[in-house]
Enzyme design. Structure first.
Site, PDB file in Angstrom:
ATOM      1  N   CYS A 123       0.845  -1.202   0.000  1.00 36.01           N
ATOM      2  CA  CYS A 123       0.000   0.000   0.000  1.00 36.01           C
ATOM      3  C   CYS A 123       0.881   1.253   0.000  1.00 36.01           C
ATOM      4  O   CYS A 123       1.628   1.483   0.954  1.00 36.01           O
ATOM      5  CB  CYS A 123      -0.914  -0.044   1.220  1.00 36.01           C
ATOM      6  N   CYS A 176       0.170   3.746   2.832  1.00 32.40           N
ATOM      7  CA  CYS A 176       0.627   3.189   4.115  1.00 32.40           C
ATOM      8  C   CYS A 176       2.108   3.495   4.350  1.00 32.40           C
ATOM      9  O   CYS A 176       2.529   3.733   5.478  1.00 32.40           O
ATOM     10  CB  CYS A 176       0.405   1.681   4.153  1.00 32.40           C
TER      11      CYS A 176
END
Length: 188
Positions: A111, A114
């Site tokens: 991600c 993230c």
């Protein structure tokens, strides 16, 4: 085109005709000069494959020397202040006695937001080193726990107050560090 030429430039400079040859269209020397330069026998896009093919210069064909050891995956190193925990470790922290707020970051290694959030959380961990506890949970490793916590989007943060009477605050997506500071200072 200059990267793919294999001839010596000194030969081409010696065979350049005088400027007057370029000004008149009657000279065949100018035409043959340009046709020799642009139409080479050893072309990358030719249909015939020569026996000894030269490899053009590119960054992917050159040997690269490593300047440092590459990271060992999972975007969590031993010296980071934000530690990766399992589902059991997080449940023990939430049920146990704490004097500081707890921030739980649900993330995934694939991600992009993230990874950006991890950088912000590291800065926040340095800033609030004694006033907050920040932990990470990998949703790929702890899939059932992430489902139980109803994590639908990544990254998801849970801000849990040390006061059991206060509700937890949940955020989804990349949020600015100032918003995290405001939650820690005003809501916890």
């Amino acid at each position: 085109m200059a990267l793919f030429q294999t001839h010596a430039s000194s030969r081409m400079i010696a065979s350049i005709p005088p400027m007057s040859a370029f000004q008149t269209s009657a000279h065949p020397i100018a035409i043959s000069y340009f046709s020799r330069k642009t139409h080479q026998e050893n072309s990358l896009f030719s249909s015939t494959t020569p026996a000894a093919k030269t490899i053009p210069f590119s960054p992917s064909t050159q040997f690269r020397r490593l300047l440092c050891k590459p990271p060992q995956g999972k975007h969590v190193r031993r010296d980071y202040l934000v530690k990766k925990l399992s589902a059991e470790g997080v449940q023990e922290l939430v049920k146990g006695e704490r004097t500081v707020p707890l921030i739980i970051d649900f993330y995934a290694t694939w991600c992009g937001p993230c990874i950006l959030m991890a950088q912000e959380l590291e800065m926040l961990a340095v800033e609030y080193e004694k006033n907050a506890m920040i932990v990470k949970v990998d949703t790929d490793d702890e899939y059932e726990f992430a489902q139980d916590m109803q994590v639908r989007g990544l990254p998801t943060l849970f801000f849990i107050s040390p006061d059991p009477n206060k509700d937890a605050i949940r955020t989804e997506g990349l949020i600015p560090i100032q918003m995290m500071r405001d939650i820690l200072d005003n809501e916890m």
